[in-house]
Design a protein around this motif. Structure first.
Motif, PDB file in Angstrom:
ATOM      1  N   GLY A   1       0.687  -1.190   0.075  1.00  0.00           N
ATOM      2  CA  GLY A   1      -0.200  -0.047   0.045  1.00  0.00           C
ATOM      3  C   GLY A   1       0.708   1.314  -0.022  1.00  0.00           C
ATOM      4  N   LEU A   2       2.002   1.069   0.834  1.00  0.00           N
ATOM      5  CA  LEU A   2       2.773   2.461   0.846  1.00  0.00           C
ATOM      6  C   LEU A   2       3.169   2.630  -0.364  1.00  0.00           C
ATOM      7  CD1 LEU A   2       4.751   2.565   4.318  1.00  0.00           C
ATOM      8  CD2 LEU A   2       3.006   3.983   3.465  1.00  0.00           C
ATOM      9  N   THR A   3       3.962   1.711  -1.211  1.00  0.00           N
ATOM     10  CA  THR A   3       4.570   1.986  -2.343  1.00  0.00           C
ATOM     11  C   THR A   3       3.527   2.152  -3.620  1.00  0.00           C
ATOM     12  OG1 THR A   3       4.433  -0.557  -2.766  1.00  0.00           O
ATOM     13  CG2 THR A   3       6.532   0.825  -1.987  1.00  0.00           C
ATOM     14  N   GLY A   4       2.021   1.476  -3.259  1.00  0.00           N
ATOM     15  CA  GLY A   4       1.174   1.708  -4.323  1.00  0.00           C
ATOM     16  C   GLY A   4       0.524   3.099  -4.528  1.00  0.00           C
ATOM     17  N   ILE A   5       0.541   3.623  -3.300  1.00  0.00           N
ATOM     18  CA  ILE A   5      -0.198   5.309  -3.158  1.00  0.00           C
ATOM     19  C   ILE A   5       0.939   6.140  -3.970  1.00  0.00           C
ATOM     20  CG2 ILE A   5      -1.527   4.911  -1.198  1.00  0.00           C
ATOM     21  CD1 ILE A   5       0.493   6.244   0.435  1.00  0.00           C
TER      22      ILE A   5
ATOM     23  N   MET B   1      -3.525   9.295   5.345  1.00  0.00           N
ATOM     24  CA  MET B   1      -5.034   8.540   5.230  1.00  0.00           C
ATOM     25  C   MET B   1      -4.650   7.178   5.020  1.00  0.00           C
ATOM     26  SD  MET B   1      -7.482  10.756   2.499  1.00  0.00           S
ATOM     27  CE  MET B   1      -6.224  11.044   0.993  1.00  0.00           C
ATOM     28  N   TYR B   2      -3.537   6.757   4.237  1.00  0.00           N
ATOM     29  CA  TYR B   2      -3.324   5.239   4.188  1.00  0.00           C
ATOM     30  C   TYR B   2      -2.926   4.725   5.282  1.00  0.00           C
ATOM     31  CZ  TYR B   2      -1.156   1.056   3.178  1.00  0.00           C
ATOM     32  OH  TYR B   2      -0.911  -0.495   3.403  1.00  0.00           O
ATOM     33  N   LEU B   3      -2.236   5.484   6.307  1.00  0.00           N
ATOM     34  CA  LEU B   3      -1.806   5.032   7.707  1.00  0.00           C
ATOM     35  C   LEU B   3      -2.989   4.697   8.470  1.00  0.00           C
ATOM     36  CD1 LEU B   3       0.657   4.364   9.022  1.00  0.00           C
ATOM     37  CD2 LEU B   3       0.979   6.758   9.818  1.00  0.00           C
ATOM     38  N   GLU B   4      -3.893   5.979   8.523  1.00  0.00           N
ATOM     39  CA  GLU B   4      -5.270   5.464   9.192  1.00  0.00           C
ATOM     40  C   GLU B   4      -6.024   4.382   8.843  1.00  0.00           C
ATOM     41  OE1 GLU B   4      -9.349   8.144  10.274  1.00  0.00           O
ATOM     42  OE2 GLU B   4      -7.773   9.074   9.329  1.00  0.00           O
ATOM     43  N   TYR B   5      -5.947   4.367   7.560  1.00  0.00           N
ATOM     44  CA  TYR B   5      -7.047   3.258   6.884  1.00  0.00           C
ATOM     45  C   TYR B   5      -6.253   2.005   7.254  1.00  0.00           C
ATOM     46  CZ  TYR B   5      -8.297   0.111   2.753  1.00  0.00           C
ATOM     47  OH  TYR B   5      -8.888  -1.041   2.132  1.00  0.00           O
ATOM     48  N   HIS B   6      -5.117   1.802   7.129  1.00  0.00           N
ATOM     49  CA  HIS B   6      -4.290   0.481   7.545  1.00  0.00           C
ATOM     50  C   HIS B   6      -4.451   0.230   8.946  1.00  0.00           C
ATOM     51  CE1 HIS B   6      -1.029  -2.427   8.213  1.00  0.00           C
ATOM     52  NE2 HIS B   6      -0.774  -1.588   9.229  1.00  0.00           N
ATOM     53  N   LEU B   7      -4.057   1.224   9.950  1.00  0.00           N
ATOM     54  CA  LEU B   7      -4.275   0.752  11.269  1.00  0.00           C
ATOM     55  C   LEU B   7      -5.787   0.510  11.805  1.00  0.00           C
ATOM     56  CD1 LEU B   7      -1.884   3.612  12.597  1.00  0.00           C
ATOM     57  CD2 LEU B   7      -1.743   1.117  12.703  1.00  0.00           C
ATOM     58  N   ARG B   8      -6.766   1.276  11.152  1.00  0.00           N
ATOM     59  CA  ARG B   8      -8.145   0.943  11.544  1.00  0.00           C
ATOM     60  C   ARG B   8      -8.561  -0.440  11.456  1.00  0.00           C
ATOM     61  NH1 ARG B   8     -11.437   5.027  13.176  1.00  0.00           N
ATOM     62  NH2 ARG B   8     -10.740   6.958  13.105  1.00  0.00           N
ATOM     63  N   ALA B   9      -7.839  -1.170  10.353  1.00  0.00           N
ATOM     64  CA  ALA B   9      -8.243  -2.478  10.046  1.00  0.00           C
ATOM     65  C   ALA B   9      -7.835  -3.539  11.125  1.00  0.00           C
ATOM     66  CB  ALA B   9      -7.635  -2.705   8.720  1.00  0.00           C
TER      67      ALA B   9
END
Length: 196
Positions: free
Chosen positions: A151-155, A174-182
């Motif tokens: 995800g980090l490389t994809g964004i 936003m990606y970090l929040e998305y990842h952690l909420r999961a």
């Protein structure tokens, strides 16, 4: 002098792109001749490789220092993100797109090293988060670690995440929040929401 050239070249590559910056540009910025650069680096490819290695080592060392601070897993991820963004000068995807397109071997080696470093760090981070009750104990650590890197490389793909729509700084957050909420527990969620 080699270190001075390396530092200036790295900074210019990150802000202007690995293809865009010429040896003349670097020499002019430093007020030296191109010949002086060639005394330390055989050619531009050699300089690009040294610059990416230097940048990787600096960031890897910084990440290790952050991990030694023994923060909780959520805080650690946010601190590492800020540190990386700072060292990449909040770079856009463009310099790394140029690296991938025009220096594919260097890009490929760098990506492997990035994955090994990030995967190892993330596995430890996830294990610690589970032990501390802030990440769910039922997550597949190997999968979550790899999907995080992907995800980090994809964004950074500017065709999928165009910069006129997604600001780099906000996108990684936003990606970090998305990842952690999961993956957080209720306890982890309250820690996460304090950071947002």
């Amino acid at each position: 002098m080699r270190e001075t050239i390396l530092q200036k070249a790295t900074k210019m590559f990150l802000s202007l792109g690995f293809k865009s910056v010429t040896m003349d540009d670097i020499a002019n910025e430093l007020g030296i001749s191109k010949k002086t650069i060639y005394q330390h680096f055989a050619n531009k490819t050699d300089l690009v490789e040294a610059a990416t290695d230097n940048l990787f080592e600096t960031i890897a060392s910084g990440i290790d220092n952050i991990r030694e601070q023994d923060k909780n897993s959520i805080e650690e991820v946010f601190i590492i993100r800020s540190f990386i963004m700072q060292h990449l000068n909040n770079e856009t995807a463009s310099p790394f797109y140029q690296l991938q397109k025009f220096f594919p071997k260097i890009f490929s080696c760098l990506r492997i090293k990035q994955f090994e470093k990030m995967n190892g760090c993330m596995i430890e981070n996830l294990k610690k988060g589970i032990e501390n009750g802030i990440f769910r104990p039922d997550i597949n650590i190997n999968f979550v670690s790899r999907i995080y890197f992907t995800g980090l490389t994809g964004i950074k793909d500017s065709e999928i995440f165009p910069q006129d729509v997604f600001e780099v700084e906000k996108l990684t957050k936003m990606y970090l929040e998305y990842h952690l909420r999961a993956i957080v527990t209720p306890k982890g969620l309250s820690i996460l929401e304090n950071f947002i």
